[in-house]
Design an enzyme around this catalytic site. Structure first.
Site, PDB file in Angstrom:
ATOM      1  CD  GLU A 151      -2.068  -2.418   1.773  1.00 34.95           C
ATOM      2  OE1 GLU A 151      -0.815  -2.486   2.129  1.00 34.95           O
ATOM      3  OE2 GLU A 151      -2.402  -3.004   1.465  1.00 34.95           O
TER       4      GLU A 151
ATOM      5  CG  HIS B 213     -10.554  -6.201   8.370  1.00 35.67           C
ATOM      6  ND1 HIS B 213      -9.573  -5.967   9.040  1.00 35.67           N
ATOM      7  CD2 HIS B 213     -10.103  -6.819   7.247  1.00 35.67           C
ATOM      8  CE1 HIS B 213      -8.698  -6.625   7.626  1.00 35.67           C
ATOM      9  NE2 HIS B 213      -9.180  -6.952   6.919  1.00 35.67           N
TER      10      HIS B 213
END
Ligand SMILES: Cc1ncc(C[n+]2csc(CCOP(=O)(O)OP(=O)(O)O)c2C)c(N)n1
Ligand SMILES: [Mg+2]
Lengths: 319, 367
Positions: free
Chosen positions: B80, B149
């Site tokens: 990322e 998450h």
């Protein structure tokens, strides 16, 4: 040893099969990343560890947790979201922990615990302990910056850490060769000066003996070591089912792995009586764990706001 | 092989105009916006982990690879930080990358590139460059998404000058805001919510934009102003129905663009109602709700009496067990209760009895 390894493998396999079976009932309201097919990696490596050795893992951590001696009842209760779970129902399947057994945590964010393992190893070294840390992660994790940054630090500081890359060929639905320009993970470790070798993830004996040998060096202050273990995920990335119907991998690719399944192989190498006794014991233990989880209460509402901070003296640091 | 960039521009941009109402899901609205922007401008790329896999980011990138080829649509390594930096490099070179993350939590790996480079390049290079980058990311909720998450981190980006933040809640705005984000010459963080992906609504076929700084009044009322951010917009509209049952008319506002924020629309409403409740799908501390309340208070202090309140995640980490997860989030019923307390100037103890037609969406796993 054969019976011990069979028991460890069979126990994880059956536990996860039960998780998959129960999943349809919606009693496990949580993502589950099953290790079915990959159990021998955790079992082979962890059988070579001492109770005071430490492991860090990933969201695909059921096998590692159990292989390192994590409490079975607390794990199933955790999946059920119960107060008796290993994190009181707060962390779920992706964040199993059992400090008493040396299982120091798992992250849902890929790659994160690799660095945590190195830091723990640094602390062990500082304390002149001869315990070691084993860091488990997937092939996908080796693409994160934290992976290479940690390898460098581990070599620089000569840390007592064993890196174990469970290479199952895929990150979710994408094959390693579609993500890595040079699909050679050992070469990455070697580039940093870490001895690295590739092992067969179905050869539980081979994994055990090689880990024992390697750990002699790591324990003696020889610095980090790297194992890339080839393995295969039989089920879908997350959830109880299979994923061959999605078309990104052929079922035929899985067949040789199933044919070489160490659970089946070891079972066939035991005497009928010995095998039956182990299986019966394991089935009983698993049934009891599910009954324990079922009977346990959910956490009380007040638990929502507990454990945000550690308010008492740090028991772990004092250990 | 010729570069995909030299391909002749295909469909010209058509003006948004009233068309026969067509119902689309949020997922398809996002996909259609990406498709139309890619066909309009060959400099637009879509990439990110798993954008080209069989699940195609819940379907939001489905078909793009087949239509635009692997040079303009590609899955990335699990990297990322570097991929965000690479996206910035592409943007500096004149491309218009859309970088996709299936969870907002993963943006934390890219903070340096987003905050130190993307948001600052225009200014620190004295206006010599610009960074037309879109970062799509999703907030997770329910079925034990848990600590890592489920986070709504949009407030952290609102804090930083130089990056725009948008969190559309309807399929119409999902399409229009993504088009606006792609056409914007600056970095835009585009916030989705996994429960919004199931929403359906009217979406015109032709391309259109919902411009930065647009808020929308989604229900008209005189008694209390309720601002619902991202998925909480859905819960706020349900709360308004519960409030109707007890004779309270709530004005509900969807801020849509969080940065730049349309303070006028919100403050004008509060000037009428005198009461403001802001509900976020994030923590309240230093968050979007805090910012909205502060701006309205600054604007209206001394102008009229105000009652103000923020709601959001409980100030703790998101637990996985449903027994605690349910308490972690505001719901239509707790929002209605808080709004009534504002209207009646004190705790009433009222929580509406659950109406089956106003139940929250139940998401079923495995993920
Ligand atoms: C930083 C980060 N990026 C993306 C994801 C989404 N994600 C979850 S698992 C996964 C694949 C990881 O593959 P690998 O490391 O090989 O482990 P495996 O699942 O095969 O055990 C991805 C991309 C994530 N959890 N964290
Ligand atoms: Mg993998």
């Amino acid at each position: 040893m054969r019976a011990r390894l069979f028991r460890a493998l069979y126990r994880i396999r059956r536990l996860e099969e039960e998780v998959a079976r129960v999943y349809a009932s919606d009693r496990i309201k949580s993502p589950v990343h099953l290790s079915i097919g990959q159990e021998a990696v955790s079992v082979g490596v962890c059988t070579a560890l001492r109770p005071d050795d430490i492991v860090f893992g990933t969201y695909r951590g059921h096998a590692l947790y159990l292989a390192k001696g994590g409490d079975l009842n607390a794990m199933v209760a955790e999946l059920f979201g119960k107060a008796t779970g290993c994190t009181m129902g707060k962390g779920g399947s992706m964040h199993l922990i059992d400090p008493e057994a040396g299982v120091m945590g798992m992250s849902a964010v890929v790659g994160t615990t690799i660095a945590n393992a190195a830091g723990y190893a640094y602390a062990l070294k500082l304390r002149r302990s001869d315990s070691v840390v084993v860091s488990f992660f997937g092939d996908g994790a080796t693409e994160e910056g934290v992976f290479t940054e940690t390898l460098n630090f581990a070599v620089l500081k000569h840390l007592p850490v064993l890196f174990v890359c469970e290479n199952n060929g895929y990150a979710i639905h994408t094959h390693q060769t579609r993500r890595q320009g040079r699909a050679d993970i050992c070469a990455k470790a070697e580039a940093f000066g870490i001895p690295a070798e590739r092992l067969d993830g179905n050869d539980v004996f081979g994994l055990l003996t090689r880990t024992q040998e390697v750990l002699k060096s790591v324990r003696a202050g020889g610095g980090p070591w790297f194992l890339e273990v080839s393995t295969y995920r039989w089920r879908e990335h997350v959830g109880p089912g299979r994923d061959f119907q999605l078309g990104f991998r052929a079922e035929a690719e899985c067949e040789p792995w199933i044919a070489a399944d160490p659970v089946t192989r070891l079972a066939s190498e035991l005497s009928v009586g010995e095998r039956a006794a182990i299986e019966a014991e394991v089935e009983e233990e698993i049934a009891a764990a599910f009954a324990f989880a079922e009977a346990s209460p959910f956490p009380a509402p007040g638990e929502l706001m507990t454990d945000i901070f550690q308010e008492e003296p740090d028991a772990l640091a004092a250990r | 092989m010729p570069s995909p960039l030299v391909k002749a521009r295909s469909t010209p941009v058509r003006d948004a105009r009233p068309v026969a109402e067509r119902t689309l899901s949020y997922v398809d609205a996002v996909r259609e916006a990406a498709d139309q922007e890619m066909s309009r401008d060959p400099a637009v790329l879509v990439f990110g982990l798993d954008v080209d896999d069989p699940k195609a980011i819940q379907g939001t990138t489905r078909g793009l690879l087949e239509k635009y080829g692997p040079e303009r649509v590609f899955g990335t390594p699990l990297s990322e930080d570097a991929m965000t930096g690479a996206a910035i490099g592409m943007a500096l070179a004149g491309l218009r990358p859309v970088h996709v993350h299936i969870r907002m939590d993963f943006l934390l790996l890219a903070m340096n590139q987003l905050v130190n480079v993307a948001a600052k390049s225009r200014y620190m290079y004295g206006g010599r460059v610009h960074v037309p980058l879109v970062v799509r990311s999703m907030i997770g909720k329910s079925w034990g998404q848990g600590a890592q998450h489920s986070q709504g981190l949009h407030g952290m980006f609102m804090h930083v000058p130089g990056i725009k933040v948008v969190a559309p809640s309807t399929p119409y705005d999902a399409k229009g805001c993504l088009a606006a984000a792609v056409r914007d010459n600056n970095p835009v963080l585009y916030v989705e919510h996994r429960l919004l992906h199931f929403q359906k609504g009217p979406v015109p076929e032709s391309a259109y934009t919902v411009e930065p700084g647009t808020a929308r009044i989604t229900a008209v009322g005189e008694d209390v102003t309720i601002v619902g951010i991202s998925y909480m917009q859905v819960e706020c509209l349900r709360a308004a129905k519960y409030l109707e049952d007890v004779g309270i008319q709530a004005e509900v506002i969807d801020p849509i663009w969080l940065s730049p924020l349309d303070v006028d629309t919100i403050a004008n409403s509060v000037e009428r109602t005198g009461r403001l409740l802001v509900v976020d799908t994030a923590w309240t501390n230093c968050g979007a709700a805090a910012e909205i309340v502060a701006r309205v208070a600054e604007r209206l202090q001394g102008v009229r009496d105000l009652r103000l309140k923020r709601m959001g995640f409980a100030p703790t980490t998101c637990p996985t067990t449903p027994a605690l997860e349910d308490l972690f989030y505001p719901t239509a019923r707790t929002i209605a209760s808080a709004a009534r307390d504002l209207v009646e100037d004190g705790p009433t103890g009222w929580v509406p009895v659950e109406r089956p037609d106003l139940q929250s969406i139940e998401f079923k796993g495995p993920f």
